[in-house]
Write a protein that holds these residues in place. Sequence first.
Motif, PDB file in Angstrom:
ATOM      1  N   GLN A 177       0.871  -1.172   0.000  1.00 15.37           N
ATOM      2  CA  GLN A 177       0.000   0.000   0.000  1.00 15.37           C
ATOM      3  C   GLN A 177       0.909   1.222   0.000  1.00 15.37           C
ATOM      4  N   THR A 178       0.708   2.092  -0.984  1.00 20.78           N
ATOM      5  CA  THR A 178       1.578   3.258  -1.142  1.00 20.78           C
ATOM      6  C   THR A 178       0.815   4.543  -0.845  1.00 20.78           C
ATOM      7  N   HIS A 179       1.478   5.431  -0.128  1.00 14.11           N
ATOM      8  CA  HIS A 179       0.945   6.771   0.120  1.00 14.11           C
ATOM      9  C   HIS A 179       2.026   7.765  -0.300  1.00 14.11           C
ATOM     10  N   THR A 180       1.660   8.730  -1.117  1.00 11.11           N
ATOM     11  CA  THR A 180       2.608   9.762  -1.539  1.00 11.11           C
ATOM     12  C   THR A 180       2.475  10.979  -0.631  1.00 11.11           C
ATOM     13  N   VAL A 181       3.595  11.356  -0.038  1.00 14.96           N
ATOM     14  CA  VAL A 181       3.657  12.564   0.777  1.00 14.96           C
ATOM     15  C   VAL A 181       4.167  13.675  -0.131  1.00 14.96           C
ATOM     16  N   LEU A 182       3.425  14.766  -0.202  1.00 13.49           N
ATOM     17  CA  LEU A 182       3.815  15.916  -1.027  1.00 13.49           C
ATOM     18  C   LEU A 182       3.802  17.160  -0.149  1.00 13.49           C
ATOM     19  N   ILE A 183       4.958  17.777  -0.047  1.00 12.08           N
ATOM     20  CA  ILE A 183       5.088  19.000   0.743  1.00 12.08           C
ATOM     21  C   ILE A 183       5.460  20.116  -0.233  1.00 12.08           C
ATOM     22  N   PRO A 184       4.586  21.090  -0.410  1.00 10.42           N
ATOM     23  CA  PRO A 184       4.801  22.129  -1.423  1.00 10.42           C
ATOM     24  C   PRO A 184       5.976  23.051  -1.104  1.00 10.42           C
ATOM     25  N   ALA A 185       6.540  23.603  -2.157  1.00  8.13           N
ATOM     26  CA  ALA A 185       7.592  24.613  -2.020  1.00  8.13           C
ATOM     27  C   ALA A 185       7.085  25.718  -1.102  1.00  8.13           C
ATOM     28  N   GLY A 186       7.978  26.228  -0.254  1.00  2.61           N
ATOM     29  CA  GLY A 186       7.607  27.309   0.651  1.00  2.61           C
ATOM     30  C   GLY A 186       7.083  26.857   2.001  1.00  2.61           C
ATOM     31  N   THR A 187       6.843  25.538   2.156  1.00  2.00           N
ATOM     32  CA  THR A 187       6.404  25.040   3.459  1.00  2.00           C
ATOM     33  C   THR A 187       7.507  25.334   4.478  1.00  2.00           C
ATOM     34  N   PRO A 188       7.160  25.973   5.599  1.00  2.00           N
ATOM     35  CA  PRO A 188       8.191  26.351   6.575  1.00  2.00           C
ATOM     36  C   PRO A 188       8.764  25.149   7.323  1.00  2.00           C
ATOM     37  N   ALA A 189       9.902  25.368   7.971  1.00  2.00           N
ATOM     38  CA  ALA A 189      10.511  24.340   8.817  1.00  2.00           C
ATOM     39  C   ALA A 189       9.526  23.912   9.887  1.00  2.00           C
ATOM     40  N   GLY A 190       9.623  22.662  10.305  1.00  2.00           N
ATOM     41  CA  GLY A 190       8.737  22.145  11.334  1.00  2.00           C
ATOM     42  C   GLY A 190       8.246  20.758  10.976  1.00  2.00           C
ATOM     43  N   ILE A 191       7.273  20.269  11.733  1.00  2.00           N
ATOM     44  CA  ILE A 191       6.733  18.929  11.525  1.00  2.00           C
ATOM     45  C   ILE A 191       5.382  19.027  10.825  1.00  2.00           C
ATOM     46  N   ARG A 192       5.240  18.241   9.768  1.00  2.00           N
ATOM     47  CA  ARG A 192       3.988  18.161   9.014  1.00  2.00           C
ATOM     48  C   ARG A 192       3.441  16.756   9.182  1.00  2.00           C
ATOM     49  N   GLU A 193       2.147  16.629   9.464  1.00  2.00           N
ATOM     50  CA  GLU A 193       1.545  15.323   9.695  1.00  2.00           C
ATOM     51  C   GLU A 193       0.452  15.025   8.677  1.00  2.00           C
ATOM     52  N   GLU A 194       0.369  13.752   8.291  1.00  2.00           N
ATOM     53  CA  GLU A 194      -0.691  13.259   7.408  1.00  2.00           C
ATOM     54  C   GLU A 194      -1.202  11.947   7.984  1.00  2.00           C
ATOM     55  N   ALA A 195      -2.518  11.781   8.055  1.00  2.00           N
ATOM     56  CA  ALA A 195      -3.108  10.556   8.594  1.00  2.00           C
ATOM     57  C   ALA A 195      -3.576   9.647   7.463  1.00  2.00           C
ATOM     58  N   ILE A 196      -3.320   8.352   7.625  1.00  2.00           N
ATOM     59  CA  ILE A 196      -3.791   7.344   6.679  1.00  2.00           C
ATOM     60  C   ILE A 196      -4.317   6.153   7.475  1.00  2.00           C
TER      61      ILE A 196
END
Length: 121
Positions: free
Chosen positions: A6-25
């Motif tokens: 099972q594949t999930h693609t994480v995409l973080i756009p240009a300009g996203t600031p430093a820090g932790i980004r979360e995605e739920a699956i």
Amino acid sequence: MANRSQTHTVLIPAGTPAGIREEAITLDQDFESCKGVAVYENSTGGIPSYKVGLKDSARTYQEQTHKNDWIIGTEVAPKDRYKPLPLPTNGAKLTIRTELPVAAVSDLSYDIVFLLEGKRQ
């Protein structure tokens, strides 16, 4: 025993600031277990490194670690590319955490692949 990835693609756009980004699956509940996880980088975001981690509401399965802890070269046999990491397939939300040390200069993208085993009857 039936297996599937099972594949999930994480995409973080240009300009996203430093820090932790979360995605739920949610992992496919038609399978009894998840035996391992692999990461394949699609684009670096113009930054030299980032960290990846996995958790759910009950526990942390993997603290954020450097991307190289997750990314295994393609010279390794496919069955050996998965980080051994048993994860629940019981319908619980799994949170993918990506930690950026600096802002993304361009789009950052990676595929996180979960190796599922034991198709439920």
